[in-house]
Design a protein around this motif. Structure first.
Motif, PDB file in Angstrom:
ATOM      1  N   VAL A 204       3.440  -6.692  -3.861  1.00 15.71           N
ATOM      2  CA  VAL A 204       3.483  -5.403  -4.725  1.00 15.71           C
ATOM      3  C   VAL A 204       2.110  -5.230  -5.235  1.00 15.71           C
ATOM      4  O   VAL A 204       1.604  -4.168  -5.343  1.00 15.71           O
ATOM      5  N   ASN A 205       1.163  -6.128  -5.637  1.00 18.15           N
ATOM      6  CA  ASN A 205       0.198  -6.024  -6.397  1.00 18.15           C
ATOM      7  C   ASN A 205      -1.091  -5.572  -5.338  1.00 18.15           C
ATOM      8  O   ASN A 205      -1.819  -4.828  -5.463  1.00 18.15           O
ATOM      9  N   ALA A 206      -1.031  -5.964  -4.098  1.00 20.79           N
ATOM     10  CA  ALA A 206      -1.682  -5.638  -3.005  1.00 20.79           C
ATOM     11  C   ALA A 206      -1.536  -4.091  -2.798  1.00 20.79           C
ATOM     12  O   ALA A 206      -2.121  -3.265  -2.719  1.00 20.79           O
ATOM     13  N   ALA A 207      -0.094  -3.782  -2.608  1.00 19.48           N
ATOM     14  CA  ALA A 207       0.278  -2.217  -2.490  1.00 19.48           C
ATOM     15  C   ALA A 207      -0.389  -1.489  -3.618  1.00 19.48           C
ATOM     16  O   ALA A 207      -0.725  -0.422  -3.308  1.00 19.48           O
ATOM     17  N   ARG A 208      -0.646  -1.882  -4.893  1.00 23.24           N
ATOM     18  CA  ARG A 208      -0.886  -0.950  -5.924  1.00 23.24           C
ATOM     19  C   ARG A 208      -2.355  -0.893  -5.828  1.00 23.24           C
ATOM     20  O   ARG A 208      -2.866   0.251  -6.236  1.00 23.24           O
ATOM     21  N   ALA A 209      -2.982  -1.871  -5.489  1.00 24.67           N
ATOM     22  CA  ALA A 209      -4.453  -1.909  -5.308  1.00 24.67           C
ATOM     23  C   ALA A 209      -4.869  -0.841  -4.244  1.00 24.67           C
ATOM     24  O   ALA A 209      -5.809  -0.129  -4.185  1.00 24.67           O
ATOM     25  N   LEU A 210      -4.232  -1.232  -2.933  1.00 24.28           N
ATOM     26  CA  LEU A 210      -4.620  -0.108  -1.910  1.00 24.28           C
ATOM     27  C   LEU A 210      -4.182   1.307  -2.230  1.00 24.28           C
ATOM     28  O   LEU A 210      -4.882   2.332  -1.854  1.00 24.28           O
ATOM     29  N   LYS A 211      -3.054   1.371  -3.046  1.00 24.86           N
ATOM     30  CA  LYS A 211      -2.859   2.856  -3.445  1.00 24.86           C
ATOM     31  C   LYS A 211      -3.660   3.366  -4.553  1.00 24.86           C
ATOM     32  O   LYS A 211      -4.114   4.530  -4.504  1.00 24.86           O
ATOM     33  N   ALA A 212      -4.497   2.639  -5.383  1.00 17.99           N
ATOM     34  CA  ALA A 212      -5.541   2.974  -6.181  1.00 17.99           C
ATOM     35  C   ALA A 212      -6.743   3.389  -5.384  1.00 17.99           C
ATOM     36  O   ALA A 212      -7.354   4.233  -5.982  1.00 17.99           O
ATOM     37  N   ALA A 213      -7.056   2.766  -4.323  1.00 19.30           N
ATOM     38  CA  ALA A 213      -8.308   2.836  -3.709  1.00 19.30           C
ATOM     39  C   ALA A 213      -7.836   4.181  -2.587  1.00 19.30           C
ATOM     40  O   ALA A 213      -8.963   4.840  -2.128  1.00 19.30           O
ATOM     41  N   LEU A 214      -6.521   4.640  -2.312  1.00 18.18           N
ATOM     42  CA  LEU A 214      -6.519   5.789  -1.532  1.00 18.18           C
ATOM     43  C   LEU A 214      -6.978   6.928  -1.910  1.00 18.18           C
ATOM     44  O   LEU A 214      -6.905   7.333  -3.332  1.00 18.18           O
ATOM     45  N   PRO A 215      -7.681   7.705  -1.102  1.00 18.10           N
ATOM     46  CA  PRO A 215      -8.321   8.925  -1.718  1.00 18.10           C
ATOM     47  C   PRO A 215      -7.077  10.104  -1.312  1.00 18.10           C
ATOM     48  O   PRO A 215      -6.173   9.956  -0.708  1.00 18.10           O
ATOM     49  N   PRO A 216      -7.413  11.249  -2.042  1.00 16.58           N
ATOM     50  CA  PRO A 216      -6.434  12.456  -2.024  1.00 16.58           C
ATOM     51  C   PRO A 216      -6.052  12.810  -0.690  1.00 16.58           C
ATOM     52  O   PRO A 216      -7.094  12.981   0.167  1.00 16.58           O
ATOM     53  N   GLY A 217      -4.747  12.808  -0.271  1.00 12.98           N
ATOM     54  CA  GLY A 217      -4.412  13.452   1.116  1.00 12.98           C
ATOM     55  C   GLY A 217      -4.125  12.198   2.123  1.00 12.98           C
ATOM     56  O   GLY A 217      -3.796  12.525   3.311  1.00 12.98           O
ATOM     57  N   GLY A 218      -4.587  10.992   1.658  1.00 15.54           N
ATOM     58  CA  GLY A 218      -4.213   9.975   2.396  1.00 15.54           C
ATOM     59  C   GLY A 218      -2.909   9.470   2.706  1.00 15.54           C
ATOM     60  O   GLY A 218      -2.240   9.663   1.776  1.00 15.54           O
ATOM     61  N   LEU A 219      -2.354   8.846   3.326  1.00 13.10           N
ATOM     62  CA  LEU A 219      -1.026   8.218   3.756  1.00 13.10           C
ATOM     63  C   LEU A 219      -1.097   6.583   3.553  1.00 13.10           C
ATOM     64  O   LEU A 219      -2.087   6.002   4.277  1.00 13.10           O
ATOM     65  N   LEU A 220      -0.367   5.981   3.043  1.00 13.40           N
ATOM     66  CA  LEU A 220      -0.222   4.447   2.843  1.00 13.40           C
ATOM     67  C   LEU A 220       1.180   3.979   2.987  1.00 13.40           C
ATOM     68  O   LEU A 220       1.984   4.625   2.457  1.00 13.40           O
TER      69      LEU A 220
END
Length: 678
Positions: A204-220
């Motif tokens: 969960v923590n990794a998912a939040r970190a990856l989402k925080a770094a995700l630029p607009p328009g990206g898919l995760l």
């Protein structure tokens, strides 16, 4: 009008409370209609009026409308329907009530409805349209909500594989997309240390970190157990590297000197199927994971084998792969080159999901395809190298020149790719050299045509295990062959020495050896059986060393006693040959049993039929044929035709009938070839 998203659980609920609400609504409607009819009947009897003429009558009608609204509201509340449907439902209900009331008054009391009352028809129509529109919006929202539920990972809330693939298909049709595959490091130790709840929290923590770094328009998305897949539209590999570096600073590190994750990236060009890019990213991720274990992990960079960075299309995670130790144990039970290629290499090909497997052998400066399996027919022309190819050409040749395992998930972009292999549709390949006593003698490969395959470290190790086992077997066979040649030379010398005691039999040993070899090859004997047949032929008369010259060299017929002495040469020869180290049991059977007869009238044991060893039956034919076609002191040489007629006459008596037919066919083919040559 923006329709709020309803709760999916409420939308799916069909319960007894809904039916109870319908019942309450109908009961209230019955009470309201009964009250209204009673009111108008009473007014008519008392005042004798025929219409709405007094303020009291208008007030009563207003009260009934309000009661109608109250009844509808109660029913909707009991049914727990969304609030968005309340307004159109109540409007429709009241307009229908007023319309029916007006029609009832016109029918029973005979007065004309006012113009404003006639507007209830229009209100009814509009409220019905309103209710239908709202209902359609609710259905669309419900479908969207249910799709959101099925396309989300339950633990992290990110897109799952199905949701990611659907959205990625929309992106790849418009622009180039950078595909980034991330695999968390050391999740197992987190689970082992803190339990699976700690592992879940780390995800969960990794998912939040990856989402925080995700630029607009990206898919995760959460792609697998500890894998995340990111798609960045209109981004090159340098942008992908920047995202990976930013994410690495945000994602928690389980261990101090280990990066939080391994990463690989590739580009998907517009209108390109993502399968290849995912295979390339998967391979690069595994390579990064291997480097991280050695402390050599680096940010994502374009693959050196694909300078343009163009890649695409994924091989989905494959089937379960056993560890190298487990697969090696299976290989250790394979004792021949054929078994290793057919049972070992082909089993590995099926296990890891590749389409073809091959073995190439080096002869001088050329390599030849000596084994090809699994590839479809239209691929064989590209793989087939019966006429040889320079050893340093192509990825296959580079593996043999460098002595290391080479592989690529994207063969068409490979610098060493062969044009004919690209034209055949080769997508992915892994090659490893085969060594015999340290010297490279060939190469094994696995090829994929149907899809792009990630060349993972585990696939490399398993293919190397097959190559190592094949090298050991080739070395053993080479050594055995050398020993065999040494043994055969000794046996040939011994067989020729035996002829010095029997002048009439000069040349007999070499002739019967050659006859036996040719017949064994025609019968399809394997190399070991043919070798034992030759060894037995060399030594078939070794027992005559123990026979007195007075018997062995006697010019006339032997007496009964002398015949019994002569017959002992097979048993004495068997005893002597048994002391020769390296001589196979089949060769000893030739020495002991080559005077047995199919009908059981032979010696020394009187064996019959298939109880006589096969190699002894084969050699008996060759021995008698040579004896018939060469001159002896007691007879002239027979012609080939006469000898063949005699063999046919003895079929089923002295000789195996099936072997006689094969021998006759071989002899007739030889005679025909000689006639054509003449």
């Amino acid at each position: 009008m923006k329709i709020p998203a309803p709760n999916a659980r409420v939308l799916r609920r069909v319960s007894k409370r809904s039916w109870f609400a319908v019942g309450v609504f109908l009961a209230l409607q019955t009470i309201l209609w009964g009250s209204w009819l009673w009111f108008w009947q009473r007014q008519t009897q008392v005042a004798g009026v025929s219409g709405v003429q007094t303020l009291d009558e208008l007030g009563s009608l207003v009260v009934l409308v309000l009661a109608q609204l109250l009844a509808g509201t109660v029913a909707i509340s009991l049914a727990r329907l969304p609030r968005i449907i309340t307004a159109p439902t109540l409007t429709l209900s009241c307009s229908i009530f007023l319309n029916m009331a007006g029609s009832g008054m016109q029918t029973h009391f005979g007065f004309e409805r006012p113009v404003w009352w006639r507007l209830t028809d229009m209100v009814t129509l509009l409220s019905a349209i309103w209710l239908i529109w709202v209902s359609r919006q609710m259905v669309a929202r419900r479908a969207q909500t249910e799709r959101e539920v099925t396309e989300r990972d339950a633990l992290t809330g990110l897109l799952n594989r199905a949701g990611f693939e659907r959205r990625l298909a929309q992106l790849t049709g418009q622009a180039s997309v950078a595909l980034i595959l991330i695999d968390l490091n050391d999740l197992k130790s987190v689970n082992d240390t803190g339990g699976h709840s700690a592992g879940d929290q780390h995800l969960v923590n990794a998912a939040r970190a990856l989402k925080a770094a995700l630029p607009p328009g990206g898919l995760l998305s959460r792609w697998g157990g500890d894998e995340f897949l990111i798609a960045l539209p209109n981004t090159d590999l340098l942008g992908a590297s920047a995202y990976a570096a930013d994410a690495a600073r945000r994602v928690p590190q389980p261990r101090q000197h280990l990066p939080p994750f391994a990463v690989g990236a590739a580009l998907i060009q517009p209108q390109e199927d993502p399968a290849r890019a995912l295979a390339v990213a998967d391979q690069l991720m595994y390579e990064d994971k291997a480097r991280s274990r050695l402390g050599l992990s680096q940010p994502v960079q374009p693959s050196s084998r694909s300078p343009t960075g163009q890649s695409a299309n994924q091989a989905l995670p494959g089937p379960y792969l056993p560890g190298p130790e487990e697969f090696t144990r299976m290989l250790e039970g394979l004792e021949t080159k054929h078994a290793i290629l057919q049972d070992g290499l082909d089993s590995l090909r099926a296990l890891v999901g590749f389409d073809g497997s091959s073995y190439y052998q080096q002869v001088g400066d050329l390599i030849f395809a000596t084994y090809i399996s699994g590839a479809e027919t239209h691929h064989l022309a590209a793989l087939d190298q019966r006429y040889g190819r320079p050893v340093d050409i192509g990825l296959l040749g580079q593996a043999m020149v460098t002595g290391g395992t080479l592989g690529t998930a994207d063969y068409p972009s490979e610098v060493w790719a062969l044009p004919e292999w690209k034209a055949a549709g080769l997508k992915s390949i892994v090659v490893t050299p085969v060594r015999d006593a340290g010297q490279i003698v060939g190469a094994l490969d696995l090829t994929s045509y149907s899809t792009w395959r990630a060349i993972t470290p585990q696939v490399r190790r398993l293919l190397e295990a097959v190559a190592l086992r094949l090298g050991h077997v080739l070395e053993r066979e080479r050594v055995v062959a050398q020993i065999g040649r040494t043994l055969e030379g000794s046996l040939r010398a011994l067989g020729l020495a035996l002829e010095t005691r029997d002048v009439e039999a000069f040349g007999h040993t070499m002739r019967v050896v050659e006859l036996a070899r040719r017949l064994g090859q025609r019968l399809g004997l394997d190399s070991r059986q043919r070798l034992d047949l030759a060894h037995g032929a060399y030594l078939h008369d070794i027992g005559k060393l123990t026979i007195p010259d007075a018997v062995l060299l006697k010019a006339g017929e032997l007496s009964e006693a002398e015949t019994q002495v002569m017959r002992q040469h097979v048993e004495r020869g068997f005893a002597l040959a048994s002391r020769i180290e390296g001589l196979g049991q089949d060769a000893l059977d030739v020495i002991l049993c080559h005077h047995e007869r199919w009908d059981g009238q032979g010696y020394p044991a009187g064996l019959s039929g298939s109880a006589i060893p096969l190699l002894a039956r084969i050699f008996a034919l060759c021995d008698v044929y040579d004896a018939l076609t060469t001159s002896r002191s007691y007879k002239p040489a027979w012609s080939v035709t006469e000898a063949l007629d005699e063999l046919r006459a003895q079929s089923g008596k002295m000789f195996d009938p099936e072997l006689v037919e094969v021998f006759m066919g071989a002899a007739q083919a030889s005679l025909q070839a000689e006639a054509e040559t003449d």
